[in-house]
Write an enzyme that holds these catalytic residues in place. Structure first.
Site, short mmCIF file in Angstrom:
data_model
loop_
_atom_site.label_atom_id
_atom_site.label_comp_id
_atom_site.label_asym_id
_atom_site.label_seq_id
_atom_site.Cartn_x
_atom_site.Cartn_y
_atom_site.Cartn_z
N TYR A 197 0.51 -1.62 0.00
CA TYR A 197 0.17 -0.21 -0.06
C TYR A 197 1.06 1.14 -0.19
CZ TYR A 197 -3.78 3.28 1.34
OH TYR A 197 -4.42 4.43 1.45
N LYS B 144 0.95 4.44 -3.08
CA LYS B 144 0.67 5.27 -2.64
C LYS B 144 1.94 6.51 -2.62
CE LYS B 144 -3.57 4.87 -1.41
NZ LYS B 144 -5.14 6.31 -2.75
P1 NAD Z 1 -13.92 2.81 0.19
O1 NAD Z 1 -12.92 1.28 0.87
O2 NAD Z 1 -14.89 3.18 1.61
O3 NAD Z 1 -13.81 3.74 -0.59
C1 NAD Z 1 -12.91 2.19 -1.95
C2 NAD Z 1 -13.50 2.90 -3.21
O4 NAD Z 1 -13.01 2.18 -4.83
C3 NAD Z 1 -15.50 1.11 -3.45
O5 NAD Z 1 -16.03 2.90 -3.98
C4 NAD Z 1 -14.91 1.01 -4.19
O6 NAD Z 1 -15.51 0.47 -4.75
C5 NAD Z 1 -13.66 0.91 -5.03
N1 NAD Z 1 -13.20 0.83 -6.12
C6 NAD Z 1 -12.43 -0.87 -5.03
N2 NAD Z 1 -11.78 -1.37 -5.86
C7 NAD Z 1 -12.31 -0.76 -7.48
C8 NAD Z 1 -11.44 -1.07 -8.69
N3 NAD Z 1 -10.30 -1.97 -9.53
N4 NAD Z 1 -12.41 -0.28 -9.77
C9 NAD Z 1 -12.68 0.76 -9.22
N5 NAD Z 1 -12.94 1.23 -7.36
C10 NAD Z 1 -12.78 0.24 -6.82
O7 NAD Z 1 -12.24 3.82 0.66
P2 NAD Z 1 -12.05 5.40 1.03
O8 NAD Z 1 -11.79 5.02 2.61
O9 NAD Z 1 -13.08 5.99 0.63
O10 NAD Z 1 -11.05 5.72 0.02
C11 NAD Z 1 -10.74 6.51 -1.35
C12 NAD Z 1 -8.83 6.62 -0.91
O11 NAD Z 1 -8.84 7.89 0.04
C13 NAD Z 1 -8.13 5.35 -1.44
O12 NAD Z 1 -7.63 5.80 -2.35
C14 NAD Z 1 -8.28 4.87 0.01
O13 NAD Z 1 -6.64 4.96 -0.56
C15 NAD Z 1 -7.91 6.54 0.17
N6 NAD Z 1 -7.67 7.10 1.23
C16 NAD Z 1 -8.27 6.66 2.38
C17 NAD Z 1 -7.72 7.29 3.82
C18 NAD Z 1 -8.47 6.40 5.36
O14 NAD Z 1 -8.35 6.75 6.02
N7 NAD Z 1 -9.77 6.09 5.05
C19 NAD Z 1 -6.45 7.61 4.50
C20 NAD Z 1 -5.61 7.94 3.20
C21 NAD Z 1 -5.85 7.15 2.42
#
Ligand code: NAD
Length: 251
Positions: free
Chosen positions: A155, A159
């Site tokens: 991961y 990133k």
């Molecule tokens: P989440 O799991 O709620 O949402 C992720 C989304 O990506 C979902 O809608 C899922 O269906 C979609 N997805 C997964 N595989 C896919 C694919 N192959 N093709 C298309 N879509 C796909 O997670 P989130 O927390 O909303 O994460 C959103 C972004 O933020 C991500 O890139 C994550 O790495 C980043 N992020 C999240 C956090 C956190 O604490 N939640 C922290 C830092 C970064």
């Protein structure tokens, strides 16, 4: 409204951070492509909320880890709404696992979506943006792109790559009026990290590590930064990384 008439794609916007950004873009006047990985009905629900609130949105399906789906999605959105002005590379997955248990499949799934998918989505919309002489590409990266976390080698690699991609694409695309920037969330309350947040002492641990002394942020806390990067307010901001993390990365 700050995004009046703009066409925006937000990948992974059927839930979590992406859904919040999609709803906010709708409020700001953008025509929003809400993109689901597999469950179109989930994207339709988010698009329906935007339409019911007086915005304009449509649901699409794409597996962003596949280059052919990236190209198809960009084409379908352009056919429905016109050339894309704003791309938010938000879709992402996180699999926490020690190095010894990291299989090729676990590695590939995170690199293919988080890093490769962001690049090929950008590639798919760049010709239209160049033709218009403007565009906004926003990679949703992470504090895991600027710092390391144990049991997260794949991961953090994905990133970090997605973050440095912003600088490379900025150097290549700024002269065409295309802004490429990164929005790096800290710990956000979504389904992605729900199992970890359920661990005893999680929030207390996060609070002690976060200067703002918060356990986790709400996904809506990111939408202001997402609007900034999508709007004319950021027209001279290129290659930036805006951390929305309560100060986590400042230590
Ligand atoms: P989440 O799991 O709620 O949402 C992720 C989304 O990506 C979902 O809608 C899922 O269906 C979609 N997805 C997964 N595989 C896919 C694919 N192959 N093709 C298309 N879509 C796909 O997670 P989130 O927390 O909303 O994460 C959103 C972004 O933020 C991500 O890139 C994550 O790495 C980043 N992020 C999240 C956090 C956190 O604490 N939640 C922290 C830092 C970064």
């Amino acid at each position: 409204m700050r995004l009046e008439g703009k066409v925006a794609i937000v990948t992974g916007s059927s839930r979590g951070i992406g859904a919040c950004i999609a709803r906010r873009y709708g409020e700001e006047g953008a025509r929003v492509a809400v993109v689901a990985h597999t469950k179109l009905d989930k994207a339709e629900a988010v698009a329906g909320e935007i339409n019911d609130s007086g915005g304009e949105a449509k649901a699409f399906q794409a597996d962003v880890a596949k280059v052919s789906d990236c190209e198809r999605l960009a084409g379908e959105v352009a056919a429905a709404f016109g050339p894309v002005d704003i791309l938010v590379n938000n879709a992402g997955i996180f699999t926490a696992v020690p190095i010894e248990d990291t299989t090729e499949e676990i590695w590939d799934s995170q690199i293919d979506l988080n890093m490769k998918g962001s690049f090929f989505m950008a590639k798919a919309v760049v010709p239209g943006m160049k033709a218009k002489g403007r565009g906004k590409i926003i990679n949703v990266t992470s504090i895991a792109g600027v710092g390391g976390f144990p049991n997260s080698g794949a991961y953090c690699s994905s990133k970090g790559g997605q973050l440095n991609m912003v600088k490379a694409l900025c150097l290549e695309l700024a002269e065409f009026g295309i802004n490429v920037n990164s929005l790096a969330p800290g710990n956000i309350e979504t389904d992605m990290n729900a199992p970890y947040r359920a661990e005893p002492g999680y929030d207390e641990r996060q609070k002690s590590l976060t200067p703002a002394r918060i356990g986790h942020l709400d996904p809506n806390d990111l939408t202001g930064a997402a609007v900034f990067f999508a709007s004319a307010d950021s027209d001279l901001v290129h290659g930036a990384n805006l951390l929305v993390d309560g100060g986590w990365a400042a230590w």
